[in-house]
Enzyme design. Structure first.
Site, PDB file in Angstrom:
ATOM      1  N   GLU A  70       0.880  -1.180  -0.061  1.00 33.68           N
ATOM      2  CA  GLU A  70       0.073  -0.057   0.064  1.00 33.68           C
ATOM      3  C   GLU A  70       0.830   1.272  -0.093  1.00 33.68           C
ATOM      4  OE1 GLU A  70      -2.956   0.693   3.258  1.00 33.68           O
ATOM      5  OE2 GLU A  70      -3.465   2.310   2.363  1.00 33.68           O
ATOM      6  N   ASP A  90      -0.760  -4.994   3.079  1.00 30.36           N
ATOM      7  CA  ASP A  90      -1.140  -3.917   3.621  1.00 30.36           C
ATOM      8  C   ASP A  90      -0.793  -3.966   5.109  1.00 30.36           C
ATOM      9  OD1 ASP A  90      -2.604  -1.611   4.944  1.00 30.36           O
ATOM     10  OD2 ASP A  90      -4.603  -2.067   3.829  1.00 30.36           O
ATOM     11  N   ILE A  92      -0.904  -1.771   7.846  1.00 32.35           N
ATOM     12  CA  ILE A  92      -1.837  -1.464   8.810  1.00 32.35           C
ATOM     13  C   ILE A  92      -3.356  -1.529   7.998  1.00 32.35           C
ATOM     14  CG2 ILE A  92      -2.992  -0.007  10.303  1.00 32.35           C
ATOM     15  CD1 ILE A  92      -0.149   1.006  11.212  1.00 32.35           C
ATOM     16  N   ASP A  93      -4.120  -2.415   7.857  1.00 33.25           N
ATOM     17  CA  ASP A  93      -5.314  -2.403   7.419  1.00 33.25           C
ATOM     18  C   ASP A  93      -6.295  -2.093   8.413  1.00 33.25           C
ATOM     19  OD1 ASP A  93      -7.116  -2.459   5.226  1.00 33.25           O
ATOM     20  OD2 ASP A  93      -8.161  -4.472   6.199  1.00 33.25           O
ATOM     21  N   THR A  95      -6.138   1.953   9.263  1.00 36.04           N
ATOM     22  CA  THR A  95      -5.309   3.196   9.744  1.00 36.04           C
ATOM     23  C   THR A  95      -6.048   3.893  10.490  1.00 36.04           C
ATOM     24  OG1 THR A  95      -3.758   2.796   7.711  1.00 36.04           O
ATOM     25  CG2 THR A  95      -3.587   5.081   8.789  1.00 36.04           C
ATOM     26  N   ASP A 220      -6.025  -4.644   0.619  1.00 35.72           N
ATOM     27  CA  ASP A 220      -7.020  -4.839   1.567  1.00 35.72           C
ATOM     28  C   ASP A 220      -7.718  -6.281   1.706  1.00 35.72           C
ATOM     29  OD1 ASP A 220      -6.983  -1.844   2.560  1.00 35.72           O
ATOM     30  OD2 ASP A 220      -7.692  -1.470   0.752  1.00 35.72           O
TER      31      ASP A 220
HETATM   32  C1  IPD Z   1      -9.105   0.917   4.832  1.00 36.14           C
HETATM   33  C2  IPD Z   1      -9.736  -0.186   5.577  1.00 36.14           C
HETATM   34  C3  IPD Z   1     -11.393   0.285   5.720  1.00 36.14           C
HETATM   35  C4  IPD Z   1     -11.916   0.549   4.354  1.00 36.14           C
HETATM   36  C5  IPD Z   1     -10.927   1.528   3.277  1.00 36.14           C
HETATM   37  C6  IPD Z   1      -9.719   0.829   3.319  1.00 36.14           C
HETATM   38  P1  IPD Z   1      -6.298   1.111   5.024  1.00 36.14           P
HETATM   39  O1  IPD Z   1      -7.564   0.361   4.785  1.00 36.14           O
HETATM   40  O2  IPD Z   1      -9.800  -1.368   4.942  1.00 36.14           O
HETATM   41  O3  IPD Z   1     -11.951  -0.621   6.326  1.00 36.14           O
HETATM   42  O4  IPD Z   1     -13.026   1.279   4.583  1.00 36.14           O
HETATM   43  O5  IPD Z   1     -11.397   1.554   2.123  1.00 36.14           O
HETATM   44  O6  IPD Z   1      -8.555   1.991   2.604  1.00 36.14           O
HETATM   45  O7  IPD Z   1      -6.317   2.257   4.377  1.00 36.14           O
HETATM   46  O8  IPD Z   1      -6.624   1.474   6.673  1.00 36.14           O
HETATM   47  O9  IPD Z   1      -5.313   0.092   4.918  1.00 36.14           O
END
Ligand code: IPD
Length: 278
Positions: A70, A90, A92-93, A95, A220
């Site tokens: 990412e 990813d 930190i999924d 963030t 993700d």
């Molecule tokens: C996010 C998370 C979140 C989703 C966002 C993503 P990130 O990932 O998965 O649930 O609603 O669309 O971007 O950016 O924290 O790796």
């Protein structure tokens, strides 16, 4: 015949544990927030450091493998999927959850060969839940087998999705209308835990019956897709067609019946793809 990718998976679990430890330690300190594409697209130094740790550790051991991460993509690296063994990361999924210390934060790694997902690891590090799945060998949470609820009746289901601000007013309206349509079926409820990978794992272990989303990315989806599939779940495109890892959209569910019903209720909007500038 020995499994050529098991060693990669074992190593991945080890690296993911280290990454999770780094995240939990960072939660004890001040968190400086930066922005990427918009005021609600957050990133922190920890996202970048954790991705560096993961990629450098794996690259050292597997120098010929490819990576889609990412934060590397945010810094300009390409995100096209090739036939080469590829780690989709990813760091930190969730963030936004991390920034708010909302307790669903995961490290998500999917591994593909010839564009097929071979294994997936999702470590929900605050909960200390390590989800693992190797193609054809089942899904596990902290070493115990998990499976989807098997629920087929959508009116008895708990559905997950995520909502966020959308600059495009029409997309924003469609996203809200989709939520209204699903709630009106009716279902038992809708929840938004805030980490796509955790959402898929919640379906995989039967705590929720479905999850749908338009606008997420391959990093993700890759880890969780392996987990939910190996737990007996159904994974499909939002249109009801086959799942495409680079499409930025998906439905996962405990049964085909529920997935197809969600596909029927949802109006699509354009989110582009991860592998084109579209
Ligand atoms: C996010 C998370 C979140 C989703 C966002 C993503 P990130 O990932 O998965 O649930 O609603 O669309 O971007 O950016 O924290 O790796």
């Amino acid at each position: 015949m020995s499994d050529p990718w098991q060693e990669c998976m074992d190593y991945c679990i080890e690296v993911t544990k280290r990454a999770g430890k780094m995240i939990c330690e960072a939660l004890q300190k001040d968190i400086a927030v930066m922005h990427k594409s918009s005021a609600v697209d957050l990133v922190t130094e920890t996202d970048q450091k954790v991705e560096q740790l993961i990629i450098s550790s794996i690259r050292e051991k597997y120098p010929t493998h490819s990576f889609i991460g990412e934060e590397s993509v945010a810094a300009g690296a390409p995100s096209a999927l090739s036939d080469n063994p590829t780690w989709i990361i990813d760091p930190i999924d969730g963030t936004t959850n991390f920034v708010h210390r909302f307790p669903f934060v995961s490290v998500s790694i999917g591994f593909t060969v010839k564009k097929e997902i071979e294994f997936g690891i999702v470590y929900s590090c605050i909960e200390d839940k390590m989800y693992t799945a190797r193609k054809g060998k089942g899904a596990f949470c902290n070493g115990s087998p998990i499976k989807v609820s098997g629920q087929e009746d959508i009116s008895k289901s708990l559905v997950l999705t995520e909502m966020g601000f959308k600059k495009d007013a029409e997309q924003f309206q469609t996203m809200m209308a989709n939520i209204r349509n699903i709630l009106s079926i009716p279902v038992h409820g809708i929840r938004s835990p805030g980490s796509a990978a955790v959402n898929m794992c919640l379906v995989a272990c039967g705590s929720a019956d479905a999850y749908y989303h338009m606008g997420i990315h391959c990093w993700d989806m890759a880890g969780g897709a392996a987990v939910v599939r190996e737990a007996g779940g159904v994974i499909m495109d939002i249109s009801g067609g086959p799942f495409d890892l680079m499409s930025r959209r998906l439905i996962v569910a405990s049964s085909r019946m529920i997935a197809e019903r969600i596909a029927k209720e949802i109006t699509e909007f354009h989110v582009g793809r991860d592998d084109t500038d579209d």
